[in-house]
Every structure is written in structure tokens, then in C-alpha cells.
Write a protein that holds these residues in place. Structure first.
Motif, PDB file in Angstrom:
ATOM      1  N   ALA A  12       0.839  -1.206   0.000  1.00 21.21           N
ATOM      2  CA  ALA A  12       0.000   0.000   0.000  1.00 21.21           C
ATOM      3  C   ALA A  12       0.875   1.257   0.000  1.00 21.21           C
ATOM      4  N   TYR A  13       1.940   1.283   0.807  1.00 22.31           N
ATOM      5  CA  TYR A  13       2.785   2.488   0.835  1.00 22.31           C
ATOM      6  C   TYR A  13       3.671   2.615  -0.399  1.00 22.31           C
ATOM      7  N   GLN A  14       4.048   1.494  -0.999  1.00 18.19           N
ATOM      8  CA  GLN A  14       4.778   1.589  -2.270  1.00 18.19           C
ATOM      9  C   GLN A  14       3.896   2.291  -3.307  1.00 18.19           C
ATOM     10  N   ARG A  19       2.047  10.168  -3.838  1.00 16.78           N
ATOM     11  CA  ARG A  19       0.885  11.001  -3.462  1.00 16.78           C
ATOM     12  C   ARG A  19       0.958  11.390  -1.991  1.00 16.78           C
ATOM     13  N   TYR A  20       1.371  10.439  -1.150  1.00 21.68           N
ATOM     14  CA  TYR A  20       1.504  10.740   0.282  1.00 21.68           C
ATOM     15  C   TYR A  20       2.505  11.876   0.481  1.00 21.68           C
ATOM     16  N   SER A  21       3.617  11.776  -0.241  1.00 17.23           N
ATOM     17  CA  SER A  21       4.675  12.779  -0.118  1.00 17.23           C
ATOM     18  C   SER A  21       4.180  14.166  -0.519  1.00 17.23           C
ATOM     19  N   ALA A  53      12.100   6.319  12.703  1.00 18.34           N
ATOM     20  CA  ALA A  53      11.658   4.962  12.365  1.00 18.34           C
ATOM     21  C   ALA A  53      10.359   5.002  11.558  1.00 18.34           C
ATOM     22  N   GLY A  54      10.405   4.485  10.335  1.00 16.63           N
ATOM     23  CA  GLY A  54       9.244   4.572   9.445  1.00 16.63           C
ATOM     24  C   GLY A  54       9.144   5.997   8.931  1.00 16.63           C
ATOM     25  N   CYS A  55      10.249   6.498   8.391  1.00 17.13           N
ATOM     26  CA  CYS A  55      10.373   7.930   8.059  1.00 17.13           C
ATOM     27  C   CYS A  55       9.559   8.342   6.847  1.00 17.13           C
ATOM     28  N   GLY A  56       9.003   7.369   6.101  1.00 14.11           N
ATOM     29  CA  GLY A  56       8.202   7.718   4.927  1.00 14.11           C
ATOM     30  C   GLY A  56       8.986   8.622   3.990  1.00 14.11           C
ATOM     31  N   PRO A  57       8.316   9.648   3.428  1.00 13.82           N
ATOM     32  CA  PRO A  57       9.000  10.517   2.458  1.00 13.82           C
ATOM     33  C   PRO A  57       9.851  11.594   3.112  1.00 13.82           C
ATOM     34  N   PHE A  74      14.769   5.343   8.445  1.00 14.52           N
ATOM     35  CA  PHE A  74      14.568   4.102   7.694  1.00 14.52           C
ATOM     36  C   PHE A  74      13.088   3.873   7.487  1.00 14.52           C
ATOM     37  N   ASP A  75      12.798   3.085   6.449  1.00 17.33           N
ATOM     38  CA  ASP A  75      11.409   2.771   6.109  1.00 17.33           C
ATOM     39  C   ASP A  75      11.408   1.459   5.338  1.00 17.33           C
ATOM     40  N   ILE A  76      10.284   0.761   5.401  1.00 17.68           N
ATOM     41  CA  ILE A  76      10.180  -0.509   4.679  1.00 17.68           C
ATOM     42  C   ILE A  76       9.980  -0.285   3.176  1.00 17.68           C
ATOM     43  N   SER A  77       9.511   0.901   2.799  1.00 20.40           N
ATOM     44  CA  SER A  77       9.179   1.159   1.397  1.00 20.40           C
ATOM     45  C   SER A  77      10.343   1.831   0.663  1.00 20.40           C
ATOM     46  N   ASN A  79      10.284   3.120  -2.237  1.00 25.52           N
ATOM     47  CA  ASN A  79       9.801   4.350  -2.884  1.00 25.52           C
ATOM     48  C   ASN A  79       9.809   5.513  -1.897  1.00 25.52           C
ATOM     49  N   MET A  80       9.397   5.230  -0.661  1.00 27.62           N
ATOM     50  CA  MET A  80       9.404   6.278   0.374  1.00 27.62           C
ATOM     51  C   MET A  80      10.838   6.745   0.639  1.00 27.62           C
ATOM     52  N   ILE A  81      11.759   5.803   0.712  1.00 27.72           N
ATOM     53  CA  ILE A  81      13.151   6.180   1.008  1.00 27.72           C
ATOM     54  C   ILE A  81      13.727   7.046  -0.114  1.00 27.72           C
ATOM     55  N   VAL A  96      16.569   1.228   3.819  1.00 27.13           N
ATOM     56  CA  VAL A  96      15.341   0.442   3.685  1.00 27.13           C
ATOM     57  C   VAL A  96      15.438  -0.681   4.707  1.00 27.13           C
ATOM     58  N   ALA A  97      14.504  -0.726   5.651  1.00 27.81           N
ATOM     59  CA  ALA A  97      14.561  -1.746   6.706  1.00 27.81           C
ATOM     60  C   ALA A  97      13.177  -1.928   7.325  1.00 27.81           C
ATOM     61  N   ASP A  98      12.985  -3.102   7.892  1.00 28.13           N
ATOM     62  CA  ASP A  98      11.715  -3.466   8.533  1.00 28.13           C
ATOM     63  C   ASP A  98      11.885  -3.357  10.040  1.00 28.13           C
ATOM     64  N   MET A  99      11.064  -2.552  10.675  1.00 27.86           N
ATOM     65  CA  MET A  99      11.243  -2.361  12.118  1.00 27.86           C
ATOM     66  C   MET A  99      10.777  -3.564  12.938  1.00 27.86           C
ATOM     67  N   ALA A 100      10.189  -4.547  12.284  1.00 29.24           N
ATOM     68  CA  ALA A 100       9.819  -5.770  13.006  1.00 29.24           C
ATOM     69  C   ALA A 100      11.018  -6.707  13.166  1.00 29.24           C
ATOM     70  N   SER A 116       9.193   8.458  15.855  1.00 28.36           N
ATOM     71  CA  SER A 116       8.449   7.647  14.895  1.00 28.36           C
ATOM     72  C   SER A 116       7.051   8.222  14.748  1.00 28.36           C
ATOM     73  N   SER A 117       6.736   8.597  13.518  1.00 28.52           N
ATOM     74  CA  SER A 117       5.495   9.292  13.243  1.00 28.52           C
ATOM     75  C   SER A 117       4.556   8.354  12.473  1.00 28.52           C
ATOM     76  N   LEU A 118       3.504   7.904  13.144  1.00 28.55           N
ATOM     77  CA  LEU A 118       2.440   7.090  12.530  1.00 28.55           C
ATOM     78  C   LEU A 118       2.974   5.870  11.779  1.00 28.55           C
ATOM     79  N   ALA A 119       3.898   5.150  12.367  1.00 33.14           N
ATOM     80  CA  ALA A 119       4.479   4.011  11.657  1.00 33.14           C
ATOM     81  C   ALA A 119       4.455   2.706  12.465  1.00 33.14           C
ATOM     82  N   ILE A 120       4.618   2.782  13.781  1.00 33.97           N
ATOM     83  CA  ILE A 120       4.730   1.508  14.512  1.00 33.97           C
ATOM     84  C   ILE A 120       3.392   0.780  14.618  1.00 33.97           C
TER      85      ILE A 120
HETATM   86  C1  LIG Z   1       1.617   6.964   7.698  1.00 32.18           C
HETATM   87  S1  LIG Z   1       3.220   6.724   6.986  1.00 32.18           S
HETATM   88  C2  LIG Z   1       4.160   7.851   7.963  1.00 32.18           C
HETATM   89  C3  LIG Z   1       5.393   8.304   7.264  1.00 32.18           C
HETATM   90  C4  LIG Z   1       6.181   9.378   7.984  1.00 32.18           C
HETATM   91  N1  LIG Z   1       6.612   8.943   9.294  1.00 32.18           N
HETATM   92  C5  LIG Z   1       5.357  10.626   8.039  1.00 32.18           C
HETATM   93  O1  LIG Z   1       4.787  10.931   9.074  1.00 32.18           O
HETATM   94  O2  LIG Z   1       5.238  11.286   6.997  1.00 32.18           O
HETATM   95  C6  LIG Z   1       3.722   5.158   7.627  1.00 32.18           C
HETATM   96  C7  LIG Z   1       5.110   4.745   7.171  1.00 32.18           C
HETATM   97  O3  LIG Z   1       5.484   3.565   7.902  1.00 32.18           O
HETATM   98  C8  LIG Z   1       6.199   2.722   7.012  1.00 32.18           C
HETATM   99  N2  LIG Z   1       6.175   1.341   7.538  1.00 32.18           N
HETATM  100  C9  LIG Z   1       5.111   0.518   7.641  1.00 32.18           C
HETATM  101  N3  LIG Z   1       5.472  -0.669   8.148  1.00 32.18           N
HETATM  102  C10 LIG Z   1       6.812  -0.588   8.389  1.00 32.18           C
HETATM  103  C11 LIG Z   1       7.772  -1.494   8.908  1.00 32.18           C
HETATM  104  N4  LIG Z   1       7.414  -2.725   9.283  1.00 32.18           N
HETATM  105  N5  LIG Z   1       9.060  -1.092   9.002  1.00 32.18           N
HETATM  106  C12 LIG Z   1       9.437   0.160   8.595  1.00 32.18           C
HETATM  107  N6  LIG Z   1       8.555   1.064   8.096  1.00 32.18           N
HETATM  108  C13 LIG Z   1       7.262   0.703   7.991  1.00 32.18           C
HETATM  109  C14 LIG Z   1       5.447   2.875   5.696  1.00 32.18           C
HETATM  110  O4  LIG Z   1       6.183   2.423   4.582  1.00 32.18           O
HETATM  111  C15 LIG Z   1       5.159   4.380   5.693  1.00 32.18           C
HETATM  112  O5  LIG Z   1       6.184   5.110   5.046  1.00 32.18           O
END
Ligand SMILES: C[S@@+](CC[C@H](N)C(=O)[O-])C[C@H]1O[C@@H](n2cnc3c(N)ncnc32)[C@H](O)[C@@H]1O
Length: 239
Positions: A12-14, A19-21, A53-57, A74-77, A79-81, A96-100, A116-120
Motif C-alpha cells: 500500500a505504501y509503495q 501522493r503521500y509525499s 523509524a518509518g520515516c516515509g518521504p 529508515f522505512d520498509i518502502s 519508494n518512500m526512502i 530500507v529496513a523493517d522495524m519488526a 516515529s510518526s504514525l508508523a509503529i
Molecule cells: C503513515 S506513513 C508515515 C510516514 C512518515 N513517518 C510521516 O509521518 O510522513 C507510515 C510509514 O510507515 C512505514 N512502515 C510501515 N510498516 C513498516 C515497517 N514494518 N518497518 C518500517 N517502516 C514501515 C510505511 O512504509 C510508511 O512510510
């Protein structure tokens, strides 16, 4: 990566990254509620070493860089990175990394702040990510983060019960273009707080995020809605 290990929100984030950015900063929920809340809680980041963590764009990362922080994100996507790389003009260290999973690129005890903003929310079991953030932080370091508020998320997702951690989905239309089905986890209040306590953190502050005044003129209906029921919460926990 085994299929069952695939991060739930990756596809979904890829798809949504561009558009999110472009839109997040002007969107009521992000630009007028969540961004101001986490920035206020972070306070002065000048000279601080921060892991995003989960830095998105890279919206928060770039804000922190402009405020004088040294930022690793870092972010899992992928495209976001790439978008974060462009937005931060190469000033952030990005991965590019998975926080899990364990974060091999993170040096122990290096960071003043994990932000970490809206990612965990997108990780069901917080055990690994909390132990990695703990490892990343210096003694006395701060973990400052936002998630969906359990009350707002319960009303939005309408899961069968308000207890526990539950897989949920919503169709996102607010970023324009094709609709995106966004998977997520609903978490009850105890599922937010107890993992932090079990990981050793001391909870310093919990904020039920309210919209800033500027939303009243931009979108009075959303201002009224989000002033009644919190959609996000911001927490600060200390190592
Ligand atoms: C709502 S967006 C927030 C992005 C950014 N923190 C911001 O506020 O603009 C959520 C982000 O979490 C990332 N994300 C989701 N699951 C993740 C995971 N397991 N590890 C790292 N990043 C993850 C997504 O790819 C996405 O970029």
C-alpha cells in the motif's frame, strides 16, 4: 522474505508513496494534527542525534534536519526512502529496513531520540522494535512517537471488539488518485502502554492530539470532528 513475514503495509505504501509525499503536509490529519503534535513533543532537536523509524518521504526527518539535528531514517518502502532522499537533499542517512526485525545498521547507544510518526501501528508485535529502539538510545534517551488513538481507531475501523490487537483495513481516498486499501492493526490502550513498560521505558507523557487552530479556517467540519474525539496520540517514553 516468507509471505507471512511480509510487512502488512508495504504494498500500500509503495503504491501511495508519491501522493503521500505531495499531500500529507496539507492534509488535516497529518499537517494540522499529527505533525504539530510530534514536533511539539520533540521540542528543541538542535544538535541531537535522531533515528526516524518509518520515516516515509522524510517530512519529519527534513524538519529535524532543518532544526539542526543529525538524522538517520529508515522505512520498509524503497519508494518512500527515495522520496526522503530527495526531500532531505541527501542530508539524512537513509536505509530500507523493517522495524519488526533487528536493525543491523543501528549502532547501540548512539541516539538521543528515536522518533516515529504514525508508523509503529503497522507492526503487530512490538517486542523487537522496542528492544531495538532501547538498544539504539543512549541512557536517558527519548522515544517520541505518534500512533492512532485507540478511541479514534475503534470508531474508524469498527473492529468486532475494542480489546487486544486486531488486524483491520480501511480504504483510503484522501490522497487522490486510485483508492488504496490500507491494512493496519487496531490496538487497545493496554496494548500500547504495557509493551513500553515491559521493554523498560518510563512513560513521560501521553498527549491526545488536538487539531491546531489553523484547521478551523481551512476545514471547520474536520476541526469540529477531531476536536471531539482524538484521532492520534503522541507518547514520550524515556530509557
Ligand atoms: C503513515 S506513513 C508515515 C510516514 C512518515 N513517518 C510521516 O509521518 O510522513 C507510515 C510509514 O510507515 C512505514 N512502515 C510501515 N510498516 C513498516 C515497517 N514494518 N518497518 C518500517 N517502516 C514501515 C510505511 O512504509 C510508511 O512510510
Amino acid at each position: 522474505m516468507k509471505k507471512e513475514d511480509k510487512p502488512i503495509a508495504l504494498d500500500a505504501y509503495q503504491a501511495l508513496a508519491e501522493r503521500y509525499s505531495q499531500i500529507a503536509e496539507s492534509k488535516a490529519e497529518n499537517g494540522y494534527i499529527e505533525h504539530p503534535a510530534i514536533r511539539k513533543q520533540l521540542g528543541n532537536v538542535k544538535g541531537k542525534v535522531v533515528l526516524d523509524a518509518g520515516c516515509g518521504p522524510g517530512i519529519l526527518a527534513t524538519y529535524m534536519l532543518n532544526e539542526g539535528a543529525d538524522v538517520t531514517g529508515f522505512d520498509i518502502s524503497p519508494n518512500m526512502i527515495e522520496l526522503a532522499r530527495q526531500r532531505s537533499e541527501g542530508r539524512a542517512k537513509l536505509f530500507v529496513a523493517d522495524m519488526a526485525s533487528p536493525l543491523a545498521f543501528v549502532e547501540s547507544g548512539k541516539f538521543d531520540i528515536v522518533a516515529s510518526s504514525l508508523a509503529i501501528d503497522y507492526v503487530r508485535d512490538w517486542t523487537v522494535l522496542l528492544s531495538e529502539f532501547w538498544r539504539a538510545l543512549k541512557p536517558g534517551g527519548r522515544f517520541v512517537f505518534t500512533i492512532q488513538h485507540p478511541l479514534g481507531a475503534y470508531l474508524w475501523y469498527n473492529p468486532p471488539t475494542a480489546f487486544g490487537v486486531q488486524y483491520v483495513e480501511a480504504t483510503w481516498e484522501g490522497f487522490g488518485g486510485a483508492k488504496v486499501v490500507m491494512p493496519d492493526y487496531y490496538r487497545s490502550f493496554e496494548e500500547v502502554i504495557n509493551p513500553l513498560i515491559q521493554a523498560g521505558f518510563v512513560i513521560k507523557q501521553i498527549v491526545d492530539a488536538k487539531p491546531i487552530e489553523a484547521l478551523k479556517a481551512k476545514d471547520p467540519k474536520k476541526y469540529e470532528k477531531y476536536s471531539k474525539v482524538p484521532t492520534f496520540m503522541c507518547l514520550e517514553a524515556v530509557k
